[in-house]
Design a protein around this motif. Structure first.
Motif, short mmCIF file in Angstrom:
data_model
loop_
_atom_site.label_atom_id
_atom_site.label_comp_id
_atom_site.label_asym_id
_atom_site.label_seq_id
_atom_site.Cartn_x
_atom_site.Cartn_y
_atom_site.Cartn_z
N PHE A 106 43.45 21.90 6.45
CA PHE A 106 42.28 21.88 7.33
C PHE A 106 41.55 23.22 7.36
O PHE A 106 40.42 23.29 7.83
CB PHE A 106 42.71 21.48 8.75
CG PHE A 106 43.21 20.08 8.84
CD1 PHE A 106 42.35 19.03 9.13
CD2 PHE A 106 44.55 19.78 8.64
CE1 PHE A 106 42.80 17.73 9.21
CE2 PHE A 106 45.02 18.48 8.72
CZ PHE A 106 44.15 17.45 9.00
N VAL A 107 42.19 24.25 6.88
CA VAL A 107 41.58 25.58 6.82
C VAL A 107 41.13 25.91 5.40
O VAL A 107 40.03 26.42 5.18
CB VAL A 107 42.56 26.65 7.35
CG1 VAL A 107 42.00 28.06 7.13
CG2 VAL A 107 42.84 26.43 8.83
N LEU A 150 34.44 30.51 10.62
CA LEU A 150 34.44 29.98 11.99
C LEU A 150 34.80 28.49 12.01
O LEU A 150 35.58 28.04 12.86
CB LEU A 150 33.08 30.21 12.64
CG LEU A 150 32.75 31.64 13.05
CD1 LEU A 150 31.32 31.75 13.53
CD2 LEU A 150 33.71 32.12 14.13
N VAL A 151 34.25 27.73 11.07
CA VAL A 151 34.56 26.29 11.00
C VAL A 151 36.02 26.09 10.66
O VAL A 151 36.72 25.28 11.29
CB VAL A 151 33.65 25.60 9.97
CG1 VAL A 151 34.14 24.18 9.70
CG2 VAL A 151 32.21 25.57 10.45
N ALA A 152 36.52 26.82 9.66
CA ALA A 152 37.91 26.68 9.26
C ALA A 152 38.85 27.06 10.39
O ALA A 152 39.84 26.37 10.66
CB ALA A 152 38.19 27.54 8.02
N GLY A 153 38.55 28.17 11.07
CA GLY A 153 39.40 28.60 12.18
C GLY A 153 39.38 27.60 13.33
O GLY A 153 40.42 27.33 13.94
N THR A 154 38.21 27.04 13.61
CA THR A 154 38.11 26.06 14.70
C THR A 154 38.88 24.79 14.37
O THR A 154 39.58 24.23 15.23
CB THR A 154 36.63 25.72 14.97
OG1 THR A 154 35.91 26.92 15.26
CG2 THR A 154 36.50 24.78 16.16
N LEU A 213 32.43 20.12 19.12
CA LEU A 213 31.03 20.46 19.34
C LEU A 213 30.68 21.78 18.66
O LEU A 213 29.60 21.93 18.08
CB LEU A 213 30.74 20.57 20.85
CG LEU A 213 30.49 19.27 21.60
CD1 LEU A 213 30.20 19.58 23.07
CD2 LEU A 213 29.31 18.50 21.01
N LEU A 214 31.59 22.74 18.73
CA LEU A 214 31.37 24.02 18.07
C LEU A 214 31.27 23.85 16.57
O LEU A 214 30.38 24.42 15.92
CB LEU A 214 32.51 24.98 18.42
CG LEU A 214 32.48 26.36 17.74
CD1 LEU A 214 31.21 27.11 18.12
CD2 LEU A 214 33.72 27.17 18.13
#
Length: 229
Positions: A106-107, A150-154, A213-214
């Motif tokens: 997922f990351v 940021l997307v990967a971390g979230t 949402l982020l």
């Protein structure tokens, strides 16, 4: 109080686990994603299959094999005990290891996509201006990867919040030590404490929704950026 003391403890452990796992996932995921972008070999296809295993493998299977590999009598288990001072089972460190392995795809996947979108011409232009490899990384690659990171971390953080099978196999359910929200929720339902289960599930649902949402907000911002320019 909306949550019991034990539920607050479980939520605290879950957030700590998610934060630490996400940090480790980014440290591991960035070089893995870079390698996947650069290399087009049979070894890369094998690595892709290994990285994708957690997407199809039951988490209890992953937890079981980690317990076998890191048993106290194995070299890995002895090395683990030397590094952490404890066995893998029923430990917070074991939860971190299981979470990192289970959330890795997922990351790595969004990081790989983000790296493939970096124009090679920008790197070549930076090199022609005298920028060395580290300067290109710091001044060109990382700024362009900011949204991807940021997307990967979230996604890694959100996925860790809901893990159940692998953390149950590795950590059990020790209140204040290895009991995470998903396990505490299961125990509430098992004991027919539906009120407590509802409140805990609502906290997890709300947090997961905000994280999604982020992620979608970052994606919309990225798509709108070329239009504004």
């Amino acid at each position: 109080m909306l949550l019991t003391d034990s539920d607050w403890q479980a939520l605290s452990i879950t957030l700590q686990l998610a934060a630490l796992s996400t940090a480790l996932l980014l440290v591991i995921g960035l070089p893995l994603a870079a390698w996947r972008v650069r290399k087009q070999t049979a070894l890369r296809r094998i690595l892709d299959a290994v990285l994708a295993l957690p997407l199809v493998l039951p988490p209890t299977v992953l937890g079981f094999y980690l317990l076998v590999l890191f048993a106290p009598t194995t070299p890995l288990g002895q090395a683990w005990h030397w590094l952490t001072g404890q066995g893998l089972a029923f430990s917070f460190a074991g939860l971190v290891l299981g979470s990192v392995l289970y959330s890795l795809p997922f990351v790595v996947q969004p990081l790989t996509v983000a790296m493939r979108e970096i124009p090679q011409s920008l790197l070549e232009a930076a090199a022609s201006l005298g920028a060395n490899r580290w300067e290109r990384l710091l001044r060109v690659v990382l700024p362009l990867l900011r949204r991807g990171i940021l997307v990967a971390g979230t996604l890694g953080f959100a996925h860790t919040l809901g893990e159940f099978g692998v953390v149950l196999m590795l950590g059990g359910s020790i209140p204040g030590e290895t009991q995470v929200v998903s396990i505490a929720l299961f125990q509430h339902v098992e004991a027919l404490r539906y009120g407590e289960a509802h409140r805990l599930a609502a906290c997890l649902l709300g947090l997961s929704f905000l994280l999604l949402l982020l992620v979608y907000g970052l994606g919309d911002t990225r798509r709108a950026a070329p239009m504004r320019s």
